[in-house]
Design a protein around this motif. Structure first.
Motif, PDB file in Angstrom:
ATOM      1  N   SER A   1      10.243  25.848  29.298  1.00 55.47           N
ATOM      2  CA  SER A   1      10.673  24.713  28.470  1.00 55.47           C
ATOM      3  C   SER A   1      11.867  24.012  29.100  1.00 55.47           C
ATOM      4  CB  SER A   1      11.003  25.168  27.048  1.00 55.47           C
ATOM      5  OG  SER A   1      12.156  25.992  27.027  1.00 55.47           O
ATOM      6  N   PHE A   2      12.793  24.779  29.679  1.00 59.60           N
ATOM      7  CA  PHE A   2      13.918  24.167  30.388  1.00 59.60           C
ATOM      8  C   PHE A   2      13.413  23.350  31.574  1.00 59.60           C
ATOM      9  CE2 PHE A   2      16.461  28.084  28.955  1.00 59.60           C
ATOM     10  CZ  PHE A   2      16.749  27.482  27.737  1.00 59.60           C
ATOM     11  N   LEU A   3      12.444  23.909  32.298  1.00 60.48           N
ATOM     12  CA  LEU A   3      11.891  23.211  33.448  1.00 60.48           C
ATOM     13  C   LEU A   3      11.165  21.934  33.013  1.00 60.48           C
ATOM     14  CD1 LEU A   3      11.255  23.075  36.453  1.00 60.48           C
ATOM     15  CD2 LEU A   3       9.263  24.541  36.043  1.00 60.48           C
ATOM     16  N   GLY A   4      10.381  22.018  31.937  1.00 63.37           N
ATOM     17  CA  GLY A   4       9.683  20.839  31.431  1.00 63.37           C
ATOM     18  C   GLY A   4      10.639  19.741  31.007  1.00 63.37           C
ATOM     19  N   GLY A   5      11.721  20.126  30.317  1.00 60.55           N
ATOM     20  CA  GLY A   5      12.715  19.140  29.906  1.00 60.55           C
ATOM     21  C   GLY A   5      13.414  18.503  31.101  1.00 60.55           C
TER      22      GLY A   5
ATOM     23  N   PHE B   1      17.256  31.272  36.321  1.00 57.45           N
ATOM     24  CA  PHE B   1      17.280  29.875  36.729  1.00 57.45           C
ATOM     25  C   PHE B   1      17.056  28.950  35.538  1.00 57.45           C
ATOM     26  CE2 PHE B   1      16.696  31.626  41.001  1.00 57.45           C
ATOM     27  CZ  PHE B   1      17.609  30.861  41.699  1.00 57.45           C
ATOM     28  N   GLY B   2      16.273  29.408  34.566  1.00 61.51           N
ATOM     29  CA  GLY B   2      16.113  28.629  33.345  1.00 61.51           C
ATOM     30  C   GLY B   2      17.436  28.454  32.627  1.00 61.51           C
ATOM     31  N   TYR B   3      18.256  29.496  32.628  1.00 61.42           N
ATOM     32  CA  TYR B   3      19.571  29.421  31.986  1.00 61.42           C
ATOM     33  C   TYR B   3      20.488  28.456  32.737  1.00 61.42           C
ATOM     34  CZ  TYR B   3      23.948  30.891  29.831  1.00 61.42           C
ATOM     35  OH  TYR B   3      25.141  30.915  29.169  1.00 61.42           O
ATOM     36  N   ILE B   4      20.366  28.441  34.074  1.00 58.20           N
ATOM     37  CA  ILE B   4      21.154  27.488  34.856  1.00 58.20           C
ATOM     38  C   ILE B   4      20.764  26.057  34.499  1.00 58.20           C
ATOM     39  CG2 ILE B   4      21.652  26.649  37.178  1.00 58.20           C
ATOM     40  CD1 ILE B   4      22.922  29.358  36.497  1.00 58.20           C
ATOM     41  N   TYR B   5      19.441  25.818  34.358  1.00 60.23           N
ATOM     42  CA  TYR B   5      18.978  24.492  33.936  1.00 60.23           C
ATOM     43  C   TYR B   5      19.554  24.143  32.574  1.00 60.23           C
ATOM     44  CZ  TYR B   5      15.560  23.727  37.659  1.00 60.23           C
ATOM     45  OH  TYR B   5      14.953  23.498  38.862  1.00 60.23           O
ATOM     46  N   TYR B   6      19.600  25.124  31.705  1.00 63.40           N
ATOM     47  CA  TYR B   6      20.136  24.882  30.361  1.00 63.40           C
ATOM     48  C   TYR B   6      21.596  24.457  30.434  1.00 63.40           C
ATOM     49  CZ  TYR B   6      22.311  25.917  25.909  1.00 63.40           C
ATOM     50  OH  TYR B   6      23.058  25.836  24.773  1.00 63.40           O
ATOM     51  N   LEU B   7      22.390  25.177  31.195  1.00 62.59           N
ATOM     52  CA  LEU B   7      23.810  24.864  31.289  1.00 62.59           C
ATOM     53  C   LEU B   7      24.029  23.466  31.858  1.00 62.59           C
ATOM     54  CD1 LEU B   7      25.305  28.224  32.612  1.00 62.59           C
ATOM     55  CD2 LEU B   7      25.426  27.308  30.293  1.00 62.59           C
TER      56      LEU B   7
ATOM     57  N   PHE C   1       8.557  18.572  27.717  1.00 56.80           N
ATOM     58  CA  PHE C   1       8.179  17.165  27.800  1.00 56.80           C
ATOM     59  C   PHE C   1       8.263  16.490  26.436  1.00 56.80           C
ATOM     60  CE2 PHE C   1       6.576  15.402  31.787  1.00 56.80           C
ATOM     61  CZ  PHE C   1       6.727  16.491  32.629  1.00 56.80           C
ATOM     62  N   ALA C   2       7.892  17.208  25.392  1.00 55.87           N
ATOM     63  CA  ALA C   2       7.914  16.627  24.043  1.00 55.87           C
ATOM     64  C   ALA C   2       9.334  16.392  23.562  1.00 55.87           C
ATOM     65  CB  ALA C   2       7.161  17.532  23.066  1.00 55.87           C
ATOM     66  N   GLU C   3      10.225  17.344  23.841  1.00 57.74           N
ATOM     67  CA  GLU C   3      11.608  17.245  23.388  1.00 57.74           C
ATOM     68  C   GLU C   3      12.548  17.638  24.534  1.00 57.74           C
ATOM     69  OE1 GLU C   3      12.903  16.077  20.806  1.00 57.74           O
ATOM     70  OE2 GLU C   3      11.334  15.997  19.288  1.00 57.74           O
ATOM     71  N   PRO C   4      12.831  16.704  25.460  1.00 55.90           N
ATOM     72  CA  PRO C   4      13.660  17.056  26.617  1.00 55.90           C
ATOM     73  C   PRO C   4      15.088  17.437  26.269  1.00 55.90           C
ATOM     74  CG  PRO C   4      13.213  14.699  26.549  1.00 55.90           C
ATOM     75  CD  PRO C   4      12.329  15.324  25.518  1.00 55.90           C
ATOM     76  N   TYR C   5      15.584  17.048  25.075  1.00 53.23           N
ATOM     77  CA  TYR C   5      16.945  17.399  24.690  1.00 53.23           C
ATOM     78  C   TYR C   5      17.010  18.428  23.567  1.00 53.23           C
ATOM     79  CZ  TYR C   5      18.189  13.359  27.505  1.00 53.23           C
ATOM     80  OH  TYR C   5      18.326  12.485  28.540  1.00 53.23           O
TER      81      TYR C   5
END
Length: 289
Positions: free
Chosen positions: A276-280, A10-16, A224-228
């Motif tokens: 990290s994906f979730l935080g972003g 699911f983290g990878y899905i968030y990334y995509l 949160f620090a670097e969402p992108y």
């Protein structure tokens, strides 16, 4: 382990969905404001002004909304309010080409060539030879300042660039903020400290729960620090975890202890990416409010 694999998936899905979009922040923002932009471009200035005024109320840090509200103000005969809006947009993102260009044009209309030149110099830099307009307006500013030779150079370059762009259309200039900025460097230093803390926890914890908890909280902080740019910090933390564990610690002789530490180490790395994906994602969602 199956649970960690699901989280990683699911983290990878968030990334995509959220990281693989290569548009700049200002381009993404403009895409959400197409209705108001269409109103402005069709000459419905009053409706466009109401639209962008409403969007600024909903999202006060929208630099593109400030840009177009400023353009509406200019069309409505309010140059001072227009300049104020353009400056407000720049206060939230000073790397947007159009903001500097329009600010320079507004200063020229008010016969303030020195202020116009400063803004147009920035527009030329951010334009990256993708538009001839900054050279056209900078030539006007230079002419008002009596710098005729420099103005002629800009007019000549404007003509050459327009001819070049006819045969080789360029991507419109937009937000060109540098990838490695001061904020990213500071956050990289933070990652060094959190990685060292995580290695220490892995070496001293009696179960996997504490390392995983520390990994999740540190990774959410990354997002949160670097969402992108959180993906870069996540990779950095994983590399530092491996290097710190294998190069600066002693491997245990007890096989059970070694398996526990390995499970904590590799599980923490997976959680670093997922969290990290979730935080972003959460940070971007909050920024949209």
């Amino acid at each position: 382990m199956e649970f960690l694999v699901v989280i990683a998936f699911f983290g990878y899905i968030y990334y995509l969905r959220n990281y693989a979009d290569l548009r700049t922040p200002s381009e993404k923002e403009a895409a959400t404001l197409t209705g108001g932009i269409a109103l402005f471009e069709s000459g419905q200035t009053d409706k466009a002004y109401a639209y962008f005024n409403s969007r600024i109320g909903q999202k006060p840090k929208s630099c593109i909304a400030y840009l177009y509200r400023g353009l509406c103000q200019r069309e409505l005969g309010n140059p001072e309010a227009a300049i104020s809006d353009i400056k407000a947009g720049l206060s939230y993102d000073d790397q947007v080409f159009a903001l500097h260009l329009e600010l320079g044009k507004l200063y020229l209309e008010k016969s303030q060539p020195e202020e116009a030149l400063a803004a147009l110099n920035k527009a030329v830099t951010l334009g990256e030879e993708n538009s001839a307009n900054p050279y056209h307006w900078r030539a006007k500013a230079l002419t008002q300042l009596g710098r005729e030779a420099e103005a002629m150079q800009d007019m000549q370059h404007e003509h050459e660039l327009r001819e070049l762009l006819k045969t080789n259309p360029a991507k419109p200039a937009a937000n060109r903020s540098p990838f490695f900025d001061r904020r990213l460097v500071i956050n990289m230093a933070m990652i060094i400290m959190t990685s060292a803390l995580l290695v220490y926890v892995i070496k001293n914890a009696e179960s996997i729960h504490l390392p995983y908890l520390v990994a999740v909280f540190s990774a959410i902080s990354i997002g949160f620090a670097e969402p992108y740019k959180g993906w870069l910090l996540a990779i950095m933390q994983c590399i530092l975890l491996l290097a710190g564990y294998f190069l600066f610690t002693t491997l245990p002789d007890d096989r059970a202890r070694q398996e526990l530490e390995n499970f904590s180490l590799y599980g923490s790395m997976i959680l670093t990416f997922a969290a990290s994906f979730l935080g972003g994602f959460l940070k971007r969602a909050l920024n949209m409010k």
